[in-house]
Design a protein around this motif. Structure first.
Motif, PDB file in Angstrom:
ATOM      1  N   PHE A  37     -11.572  -1.792   1.669  1.00 47.89           N
ATOM      2  CA  PHE A  37     -10.703  -1.638   1.566  1.00 47.89           C
ATOM      3  C   PHE A  37     -10.393  -0.951   0.888  1.00 47.89           C
ATOM      4  CE2 PHE A  37     -10.174  -6.147   3.835  1.00 47.89           C
ATOM      5  CZ  PHE A  37      -9.846  -5.556   4.818  1.00 47.89           C
ATOM      6  N   PRO A  38      -9.238  -0.281   0.741  1.00 46.61           N
ATOM      7  CA  PRO A  38      -8.198   0.957   0.389  1.00 46.61           C
ATOM      8  C   PRO A  38      -8.098   1.057  -1.650  1.00 46.61           C
ATOM      9  CG  PRO A  38      -7.327   0.682   1.659  1.00 46.61           C
ATOM     10  CD  PRO A  38      -8.601  -0.395   1.922  1.00 46.61           C
ATOM     11  N   ASP A  39      -7.148  -0.435  -1.108  1.00 44.68           N
ATOM     12  CA  ASP A  39      -7.170  -0.734  -2.905  1.00 44.68           C
ATOM     13  C   ASP A  39      -6.296  -2.128  -3.085  1.00 44.68           C
ATOM     14  OD1 ASP A  39      -5.343  -1.543  -1.127  1.00 44.68           O
ATOM     15  OD2 ASP A  39      -3.314  -1.442  -1.816  1.00 44.68           O
ATOM     16  N   MET A  41      -4.419  -4.794  -3.552  1.00 43.78           N
ATOM     17  CA  MET A  41      -3.944  -5.761  -3.207  1.00 43.78           C
ATOM     18  C   MET A  41      -4.769  -6.016  -2.297  1.00 43.78           C
ATOM     19  SD  MET A  41      -0.978  -6.687  -4.103  1.00 43.78           S
ATOM     20  CE  MET A  41       0.280  -5.418  -4.654  1.00 43.78           C
ATOM     21  N   SER A  42      -5.435  -4.967  -0.907  1.00 45.79           N
ATOM     22  CA  SER A  42      -6.320  -5.298   0.146  1.00 45.79           C
ATOM     23  C   SER A  42      -7.431  -5.909  -0.405  1.00 45.79           C
ATOM     24  CB  SER A  42      -5.637  -4.330   1.194  1.00 45.79           C
ATOM     25  OG  SER A  42      -6.278  -3.070   0.648  1.00 45.79           O
ATOM     26  N   MET A  44      -8.126  -8.180  -2.909  1.00 47.71           N
ATOM     27  CA  MET A  44      -7.221  -9.069  -3.442  1.00 47.71           C
ATOM     28  C   MET A  44      -8.066 -10.281  -1.722  1.00 47.71           C
ATOM     29  SD  MET A  44      -7.483  -9.877  -6.264  1.00 47.71           S
ATOM     30  CE  MET A  44      -6.959 -11.038  -6.309  1.00 47.71           C
ATOM     31  N   LEU A 107       0.161   3.199   2.170  1.00 38.52           N
ATOM     32  CA  LEU A 107      -0.472   2.559   3.010  1.00 38.52           C
ATOM     33  C   LEU A 107       0.016   1.440   3.161  1.00 38.52           C
ATOM     34  CD1 LEU A 107      -4.340   2.663   1.618  1.00 38.52           C
ATOM     35  CD2 LEU A 107      -3.755   3.408   3.632  1.00 38.52           C
TER      36      LEU A 107
END
Lengths: 164, 188
Positions: A37-39, A41-42, A44, A107
């Motif tokens: 996942f890129p960042d 939040m995702s 998490m 995103l």
């Protein structure tokens, strides 16, 4: 495996194996998610959620294998504590991540929090400006002068420190 | 010290929970151990004072059991969905932060809704606005307005189910007045 394995035992062993493998797969999914996942939040989502189910499956497998009634309450308590703590930790990390801008806005298809944050920030800035303005007539000049002098002194001291 | 006395009835769920944890930790549910656990629970609740959780005083078991089953089903389905996204979509996944206004203003209801929503993979509570009881939810794989509306509806449906389980009378009436399961509009 008990030496005198009957049909029931075999069934329980098979169910246990399925539960354990499914639980392990959940952890694997979480690990893959963390990598892909890129960042923040995702990530998490991947880091906190599949474990809820994964832990449930593994605990159920333990309960099946132990075959003692006293083990079920402690497994249930363990899972309930997981249920209670996971959302809190996810929320705290997510919140901190959002506030420190650890996210890729490109995103996000929509961000309905951004407008609220900007409005609140604008309000706070306006309030601060107003406060400063209202404080001006009485002590504003003196305080400003003092600040400037202090700042200058501090700068001088810091600059001059090593050479002196 | 001046503190508001909590009625025994409000404190009872906490005490029962503490006794269950005590019994589970000792792996011993014999009456003697439970009585001793209850004693310790009362002492602990007296010494380590926490603000009381304001319960509504009603709990509908008949609605709670199907809710738990649906919740578990959703967790299973969503876990596999997140796994699928992790493996096949990975870096290209599109997310959104969605504001969801809730009906209830009670802390318990907002917390419970946030917990349930956070436990279902794919949605995460980023921020809570307590004054307007609005949850800001980060949704995984929310690509367009249709997905946004779906996420919002899911959160509000979850809240509606929770109100039906343990909401106050006033919240129930509000729910009935708006004609559940129709959800409220986009709000803000």
């Amino acid at each position: 495996m008990t030496p005198n394995a009957t049909g029931v035992d075999a069934v329980i062993d098979v169910v246990t194996a399925v539960l354990l493998i499914a639980g392990a797969l959940m952890s694997l999914g979480a690990a893959i998610g963390l990598l892909r996942f890129p960042d923040l939040m995702s990530r998490m989502h991947a880091a906190t959620k599949p474990q809820v189910l994964g832990l449930f499956l593994v605990l159920a497998a333990i309960g099946l294998q132990m075959r003692e009634w006293w083990v079920w309450p402690i497994l249930a308590v363990a899972w309930i504590f997981q249920l209670l703590t996971v959302p809190v930790s996810a929320h705290m990390v997510g919140r901190a991540g959002y506030r420190t801008k650890h996210l890729h806005p490109e995103l996000l298809s929509t961000d309905e929090l951004e407008a609220v944050v900007l409005r609140a920030a604008g309000q706070r800035a306006a309030e601060k400006a107003q406060e400063a303005e209202s404080a001006m007539p009485h002590t504003g000049k003196a305080r400003n002068g003092g600040n400037a002098r202090n700042g200058g002194n501090g700068g001088n001291a810091r600059n001059g420190g090593p050479s002196a | 010290m001046s503190r508001k006395r909590i009625s025994f009835r409000t404190e009872l769920p906490l005490l029962v929970w503490l006794v269950v944890v005590w019994g589970a930790l000792w792996r011993d549910f014999s009456p003697g151990n439970l009585v001793f656990g209850a004693l310790i629970a009362v002492v602990v609740a007296r010494i380590f004072y926490l603000p009381p959780v304001e319960l509504s005083g009603r709990f509908n078991v008949l609605r709670a059991i199907p809710f738990a089953a649906v919740f578990l089903g959703k967790v299973v389905a969503a876990s596999f969905q997140v796994m699928y996204l992790a493996v096949f979509r990975g870096p290209t996944v599109t997310n959104a932060v969605v504001a969801v206004p809730l009906r209830s203003h009670s802390d318990l209801m907002v917390t419970a809704t946030g917990h349930v929503i956070s436990l279902i993979p794919g949605s995460l509570v980023v921020e809570v606005d307590r004054s307007t009881s609005t949850l800001y939810i980060h949704g995984l794989n929310v690509r367009n307005d249709v997905d946004t509306a779906k996420l919002r509806k899911e959160v509000q449906d979850t809240e509606a189910s929770l109100i039906r389980i343990m909401g106050t009378r006033a919240e129930m009436d509000a729910l009935r007045a708006e004609g559940w399961p129709a959800t409220r509009g986009a709000g803000s």
